[in-house]
Design an enzyme around this catalytic site. Structure first.
Site, PDB file in Angstrom:
ATOM      1  CE  LYS A 199      -3.990   1.936   2.506  1.00 12.69           C
ATOM      2  NZ  LYS A 199      -4.910   1.720   3.652  1.00 12.69           N
TER       3      LYS A 199
ATOM      4  CB  SER B  78      -8.152   3.513   2.575  1.00 12.34           C
ATOM      5  OG  SER B  78      -7.366   2.840   3.528  1.00 12.34           O
TER       6      SER B  78
ATOM      7  CB  SER C  98      -8.767   0.506   5.396  1.00 19.24           C
ATOM      8  OG  SER C  98      -9.395   1.713   5.086  1.00 19.24           O
TER       9      SER C  98
END
Length: 537
Positions: free
Chosen positions: A162, A243, A267
């Protein structure tokens, strides 16, 4: 660090199809799950087709493939696409694949599928050393085989990180344009741990800007740096959620073997459910979160994604010290005789297939009611974001030193830098830490989870999709989502297991047992075939 604050709205009925040990269960209805602060999830995601990279990610991937026969790489895709880590290792051991070929397949797919016109846009940067690392892994494996050394589970396999996880050889932006060229001087410790385990850091996965704490109107998966990431099961129709969008989408669409995401309240588990992959958020602090651009350090947790529970565990074990590793021999009978509480929604059609699958795995299923609406995760983030970000910026020498500075940067060109507004960021920039309120929220969640499990004599809670993510997130408890079939429209769902803080081994064992009984992970093959003309899908 993560965003998905989950609130349930009114029910939207859909038929879900779930296979339990080969038996088709149909006629299930699903209540829609809405993601806060993102707009309510529906069949219309509110997304635009936006890719701000101007072919740069595609060019980075192709540069790594220079001199290779791309037709041969595509042919090797049949042995790589949709394969879990053990299958790939077995193919390498049998001489059917090399780590170089595996890495090349993913890079070719990123260039020609992920970053194609109308692509899912899940990858935001490519590691310039990925192919060199893969070739070195082939050499090292040959030496290890000769000397009888054990090959680690993730050795030579591709991991996407990420884009809020610090890397010294790629930018780390948390999706904001202001940090698009920020390259930290050193890696986050978890990155060094993955490298030490022999994993290939393939690149960075896209994410919702600032982990979703920018604006109430921004679609999940949008960032000012990268553009919009799409759900491969229904681009611009089904939201990718959460996210850690790129982390989930990339694994679902075979752009990498596994990925790493982050979570504050949903998330990881939300996009995992929406994209039919396994998402594992361990107990808070299990994986070192130093070097991760934060939302609220008191809650932020690093987690993993894979096609299977075993893959998610393999990434976890590679990212932690030996003393924190989880058992790799997962028990398909782990639910036998266990008492599992399903948080009821009052809709037997929705709950029946999951209950049947759990009972088939040997569990005793108990309906319970649980209301976590009073747990103010958003308040914790809003009051801690500015101070925690400033601390990260100072320690990693980020060019933007405060949220106020970031707000000013965005205001200089709001159409490009804050396309959907920045109300959450503006509010957070003016707040200061409230340690007593933060501690009270954590205590409230921890006590609610403890008393619920104790009063009902439960081994675990089970919820649909990312329900109760705010409870698990605030309590620092492990939660893991396993694919749970799809609606008749094709939108995937997941089933999430939540256990007491520290009981990570039980969480993954329960999830594996359900996975073995259910087997409901889906592949977005139709979309990839339509986009790529059949190549690699």
């Amino acid at each position: 660090m993560a965003d998905a604050y989950v609130k349930r709205r009114g029910p939207r009925r859909r038929t879900i199809v779930l296979t339990v040990a080969g038996v088709l269960l149909a006629g299930v209805t699903a209540a829609a799950v809405a993601l806060w602060p993102a707009p309510e999830v529906s069949e219309i995601s509110g997304e635009e087709v936006l890719n701000y990279h101007d072919d740069s990610v595609r060019s980075q991937a192709l540069a790594q493939l220079a001199g290779m026969n791309l037709q041969a790489v595509r042919a090797a895709g049949e042995k790589v696409v949709n394969k879990d880590a053990p299958s790939l290792q077995q193919a390498v051991a049998a001489g059917e694949l090399s780590y170089e070929e595996i890495t090349a397949v993913y890079l070719e797919r990123i260039a020609h599928i992920d970053q194609a016109e109308g692509g899912i846009n899940s990858v935001t940067a490519i590691n310039p050393h990925a192919m060199d690392a893969a070739r070195a892994a082939d050499h090292d494996r040959a030496q290890a085989t000769y000397t009888g050394q054990i090959i680690p589970p993730l050795f030579g396999l591709s991991v996407l990180l990420k884009d809020n996880i610090s890397t010294a050889d790629m930018p780390t932006s948390a999706g904001t344009l202001a940090l698009s060229e920020f390259q930290p001087a050193h890696n986050a410790p978890l990155v060094d741990a993955l490298n030490g385990a022999g994993a290939i850091i393939l690149g960075k996965a896209a994410m919702s800007e600032l982990a979703g704490f920018l604006s109430a109107s921004a679609p999940a998966g949008y960032s000012g740096k990268h553009g919009q990431t799409h759900n491969p099961f229904g681009p611009r129709t089904f939201s990718p959620l959460g996210s850690s969008t790129g982390s989930a989408v990339s694994v679902a669409a075979s752009m990498a073997t596994v990925s790493v995401g982050t979570e504050t309240s949903g998330s990881i588990v939300a996009p995992a459910a929406a994209n039919s992959v396994v998402g594992f958020t361990p107990s808070h602090g299990a994986i070192d979160a130093d070097g991760v651009i934060p939302l609220a350090a008191a809650l932020d947790t690093v987690g993993t994604m894979g096609r299977t529970v075993a893959d998610a565990v393999a990434v976890h074990n590679a990212a932690v010290g030996v003393d924190k590793q989880l058992p790799t021999e997962l028990d398909a009978q782990a639910l036998l005789g266990r008492r599992i509480g399903i948080v009821a929604r009052g809709d037997e059609e929705l709950e029946a297939p999951a209950k049947d699958a759990l009972r088939h795995a040997g569990a005793e299923v108990v309906d319970i009611e649980l209301d976590s609406a009073g747990i103010d995760v958003a308040g914790v983030v809003e009051s801690n974001f500015a101070a925690d970000y400033a601390d990260y910026a100072q320690r990693y020498d980020a060019p933007v030193t405060s949220l106020r500075e970031l707000v000013r940067f965005n205001n200089a060109d709001p159409q490009r830098r804050a396309r959907y507004g920045q109300g959450f960021l503006e509010d957070a920039a003016e707040r200061s830490p409230q340690p007593e309120a933060t501690a009270a929220t954590i205590d409230q969640a921890t006590e609610l989870l403890r008393t619920t499990l104790q009063e009902h004599q439960l081994d675990a809670l089970v919820v649909y999709d990312n329900g109760l993510a705010e409870l698990a997130g605030a309590a620092g408890a492990p939660q893991i989502t396993v694919p749970y079939g799809a609606e008749d429209s094709g939108r995937p769902h997941g089933l999430s297991f939540i256990v007491s803080p520290g009981a990570d081994a039980e969480a993954v064992s329960f999830a594996h047992a359900f996975e073995a009984a259910g087997g409901a992970r889906l592949e977005p093959r139709a979309y990839l075939r339509d986009l790529a003309g059949g190549a690699g899908s």
